[in-house]
Design a protein around this motif. Structure first.
Motif, PDB file in Angstrom:
ATOM      1  N   ASP A  27      -4.602  -8.889 -26.515  1.00 36.87           N
ATOM      2  CA  ASP A  27      -3.165  -9.197 -26.482  1.00 36.87           C
ATOM      3  C   ASP A  27      -2.836 -10.211 -27.542  1.00 36.87           C
ATOM      4  O   ASP A  27      -3.480 -11.248 -27.632  1.00 36.87           O
ATOM      5  CB  ASP A  27      -2.772  -9.796 -25.125  1.00 36.87           C
ATOM      6  CG  ASP A  27      -2.892  -8.746 -24.035  1.00 36.87           C
ATOM      7  OD1 ASP A  27      -2.643  -7.559 -24.338  1.00 36.87           O
ATOM      8  OD2 ASP A  27      -3.264  -9.109 -22.904  1.00 36.87           O
ATOM      9  N   THR A  28      -1.813  -9.927 -28.327  1.00 32.78           N
ATOM     10  CA  THR A  28      -1.338 -10.963 -29.247  1.00 32.78           C
ATOM     11  C   THR A  28       0.120 -11.222 -28.888  1.00 32.78           C
ATOM     12  O   THR A  28       0.896 -10.290 -28.703  1.00 32.78           O
ATOM     13  CB  THR A  28      -1.432 -10.502 -30.715  1.00 32.78           C
ATOM     14  OG1 THR A  28      -0.584  -9.374 -30.882  1.00 32.78           O
ATOM     15  CG2 THR A  28      -2.841 -10.100 -31.097  1.00 32.78           C
ATOM     16  N   PHE A  58      -7.402 -12.374 -35.201  1.00 34.30           N
ATOM     17  CA  PHE A  58      -7.095 -13.781 -35.465  1.00 34.30           C
ATOM     18  C   PHE A  58      -5.788 -14.238 -34.831  1.00 34.30           C
ATOM     19  O   PHE A  58      -5.587 -15.428 -34.634  1.00 34.30           O
ATOM     20  CB  PHE A  58      -7.111 -14.063 -36.970  1.00 34.30           C
ATOM     21  CG  PHE A  58      -8.516 -14.153 -37.508  1.00 34.30           C
ATOM     22  CD1 PHE A  58      -9.261 -15.310 -37.348  1.00 34.30           C
ATOM     23  CD2 PHE A  58      -9.105 -13.070 -38.140  1.00 34.30           C
ATOM     24  CE1 PHE A  58     -10.570 -15.401 -37.825  1.00 34.30           C
ATOM     25  CE2 PHE A  58     -10.411 -13.142 -38.620  1.00 34.30           C
ATOM     26  CZ  PHE A  58     -11.144 -14.305 -38.461  1.00 34.30           C
ATOM     27  N   THR A  59      -4.882 -13.304 -34.508  1.00 34.67           N
ATOM     28  CA  THR A  59      -3.677 -13.748 -33.804  1.00 34.67           C
ATOM     29  C   THR A  59      -3.898 -13.671 -32.295  1.00 34.67           C
ATOM     30  O   THR A  59      -3.298 -14.431 -31.542  1.00 34.67           O
ATOM     31  CB  THR A  59      -2.437 -12.902 -34.194  1.00 34.67           C
ATOM     32  OG1 THR A  59      -2.755 -11.523 -34.046  1.00 34.67           O
ATOM     33  CG2 THR A  59      -2.014 -13.171 -35.619  1.00 34.67           C
ATOM     34  N   GLY A  60      -4.779 -12.787 -31.831  1.00 35.63           N
ATOM     35  CA  GLY A  60      -4.995 -12.635 -30.390  1.00 35.63           C
ATOM     36  C   GLY A  60      -6.041 -13.598 -29.848  1.00 35.63           C
ATOM     37  O   GLY A  60      -6.125 -13.827 -28.644  1.00 35.63           O
ATOM     38  N   HIS A  82      -1.685   1.083 -32.965  1.00 35.59           N
ATOM     39  CA  HIS A  82      -2.927   1.772 -32.590  1.00 35.59           C
ATOM     40  C   HIS A  82      -4.026   0.764 -32.268  1.00 35.59           C
ATOM     41  O   HIS A  82      -4.779   0.924 -31.306  1.00 35.59           O
ATOM     42  CB  HIS A  82      -3.425   2.656 -33.742  1.00 35.59           C
ATOM     43  CG  HIS A  82      -2.506   3.795 -34.083  1.00 35.59           C
ATOM     44  ND1 HIS A  82      -2.005   4.654 -33.137  1.00 35.59           N
ATOM     45  CD2 HIS A  82      -2.014   4.223 -35.283  1.00 35.59           C
ATOM     46  CE1 HIS A  82      -1.234   5.563 -33.740  1.00 35.59           C
ATOM     47  NE2 HIS A  82      -1.211   5.309 -35.033  1.00 35.59           N
ATOM     48  N   VAL A  83      -4.130  -0.280 -33.109  1.00 38.67           N
ATOM     49  CA  VAL A  83      -5.218  -1.249 -32.952  1.00 38.67           C
ATOM     50  C   VAL A  83      -5.060  -2.038 -31.651  1.00 38.67           C
ATOM     51  O   VAL A  83      -6.012  -2.213 -30.888  1.00 38.67           O
ATOM     52  CB  VAL A  83      -5.278  -2.209 -34.163  1.00 38.67           C
ATOM     53  CG1 VAL A  83      -6.223  -3.371 -33.901  1.00 38.67           C
ATOM     54  CG2 VAL A  83      -5.720  -1.442 -35.414  1.00 38.67           C
ATOM     55  N   GLU A 110      -5.618  -4.344 -40.086  1.00 40.29           N
ATOM     56  CA  GLU A 110      -4.824  -4.753 -38.922  1.00 40.29           C
ATOM     57  C   GLU A 110      -5.718  -5.256 -37.793  1.00 40.29           C
ATOM     58  O   GLU A 110      -5.316  -6.102 -36.999  1.00 40.29           O
ATOM     59  CB  GLU A 110      -3.958  -3.593 -38.404  1.00 40.29           C
ATOM     60  CG  GLU A 110      -2.726  -3.314 -39.260  1.00 40.29           C
ATOM     61  CD  GLU A 110      -1.678  -4.423 -39.225  1.00 40.29           C
ATOM     62  OE1 GLU A 110      -1.769  -5.339 -38.386  1.00 40.29           O
ATOM     63  OE2 GLU A 110      -0.771  -4.383 -40.067  1.00 40.29           O
ATOM     64  N   THR A 111      -6.944  -4.717 -37.717  1.00 44.14           N
ATOM     65  CA  THR A 111      -7.874  -5.224 -36.694  1.00 44.14           C
ATOM     66  C   THR A 111      -8.107  -6.708 -36.915  1.00 44.14           C
ATOM     67  O   THR A 111      -8.153  -7.496 -35.963  1.00 44.14           O
ATOM     68  CB  THR A 111      -9.208  -4.454 -36.733  1.00 44.14           C
ATOM     69  OG1 THR A 111      -8.943  -3.073 -36.550  1.00 44.14           O
ATOM     70  CG2 THR A 111     -10.133  -4.924 -35.611  1.00 44.14           C
TER      71      THR A 111
END
Length: 379
Positions: free
Chosen positions: A56-57, A182-184, A48-49, A176-177
């Motif tokens: 994009d991650t 931090f990964t995207g 969803h997030v 999750e946001t």
């Protein structure tokens, strides 16, 4: 680490785990179900997030790590060690200044304090995206880890009397946001880390100054207990640190506000009882006993509440004016992050980042290099 340890980390862990209250009384089976459902909902929330934030991650979603309260304390102490290492090394290099007795006693006191603070937080934190994990020797592990504190989530949903599955998914949306941010946005973690390291290294480590700072911190504690305005973060700062703190505060306000915004925006379509949850939860965030309120003020957690509100208002305003893709320019480089002043005046950020000609994007390698000058008021 050598004998000059600034904080007795093992003592911090034992103090924290000894002081932390046990979680809600649930049967093994209920606990097992809660853990399984949280794992599954964190995966669902990530879909969803990603879809909503349009960040994009490249990384495949990792399942969330589900912990109990002692597990959360241990994980945070690991994180503290990672952030505080540079400071510890610097103090060790100036070993000649501090008599051994001071450092030995000091390490014990700070170890107890760190443990006590974490014990207080460990019964309240629902989830957390841990940025600072000990480095993985194989280099294979994900950079951060999403942690959900199962007993606290169960306790909160019981206390608030909300729909358990809805509440769990709602919490997962916020956390999750952070993982997606931090990964995207690959440079963001190093930027935050370098600002924190700079903040720690900007403290004057001369013993007389340090003792003076600790005294003013003690005054801040006494003041907060009497109901005054003191808070520890203000008590121990050089002007240079205040400037760095402004930058850290601005970026944390942005990521927390974005988390709150996404949780509330995605909520209605996937969390049927979101309105009920939100109303009860915001009431709980502000409530608590007098001790709770005192400790919150001391740790600057009241500022954190304000940050959530200011940050999500900034995100909402910008998305309303320039759309999600316009807002996502915030993640282009450290230069496009809002400064404090822009968070309270989103128009200024829109004018600077979106209004003018296209900005040259900084090469990602230089993530920590140039941060915008700190601005505005600090909360």
């Amino acid at each position: 680490m050598d004998g000059m340890q600034v904080i007795d980390w093992d003592l911090a862990v034992t103090t924290g785990t000894r002081l932390v209250r046990p979680g809600p009384q649930v049967s093994r089976e209920e606990a097992r179900q809660a853990v399984a459902e949280l794992r599954q909902l964190s995966r669902e929330a990530e879909g969803h997030v990603r879809e909503f934030t349009r960040i994009d991650t490249d990384t495949a979603p990792e399942p969330a790590t589900i912990v109990d309260r002692p597990g959360w304390i241990k994980a945070n102490i690991e994180g503290f060690r990672v952030v505080l290492e540079p400071l510890t090394e610097r103090m060790a290099a100036r070993r000649d200044q501090a008599p051994a007795i001071v450092s030995a006693v000091g390490a014990r006191i700070t170890g107890v304090e760190v443990g006590a603070v974490l014990a207080f937080l460990a019964s309240r934190v629902l989830g957390q995206y841990e940025l600072f994990l000990p480095p993985d020797p194989t280099g294979q592990a994900a950079v951060g880890r999403l942690t959900l504190v199962a007993p606290n989530i169960v306790h909160a949903e019981q206390e608030l009397n909300v729909h358990p599955r809805d509440f769990r998914l709602w919490v997962c949306l916020h956390e999750e946001t952070h993982r997606v941010q931090f990964t995207g946005v690959p440079w963001l973690r190093d930027y935050v880390r370098s600002q924190m390291t700079e903040f720690l290294l900007a403290s004057d480590m001369d013993l007389p100054v340090l003792l003076d700072r600790l005294r003013s911190a003690a005054d801040a504690v006494a003041d907060a207990v009497r109901g005054g305005e003191g808070n520890l973060i203000d008590a121990i700062q050089t002007p240079e640190q205040r400037e760095i703190l402004d930058r850290i505060t601005a970026v944390m306000t942005l990521v927390e506000g974005h988390g709150d915004y996404v949780m509330d925006a995605v909520g209605p379509s996937v969390v049927p009882s979101v309105a009920d949850i939100r109303a009860k939860f915001h009431h709980r965030r502000e409530g608590g006993s007098r001790l709770d309120r005192t400790v919150r003020k001391l740790l600057g957690l009241d500022l954190k509440m304000k940050q959530y509100a200011e940050g999500s208002a900034f995100v909402r305003t910008v998305v309303d004016r320039v759309g999600m893709d316009g807002f996502n320019k915030v993640w282009a480089s450290p230069e496009t992050l809002p400064i404090q002043d822009e968070i309270s005046h989103p128009d200024r950020w829109i004018g600077r980042v979106i209004g003018g000609p296209a900005l040259p994007t900084a090469p990602t390698g230089d993530a920590a290099g140039s941060a915008t000058e700190a601005g505005g008021t600090t909360g």
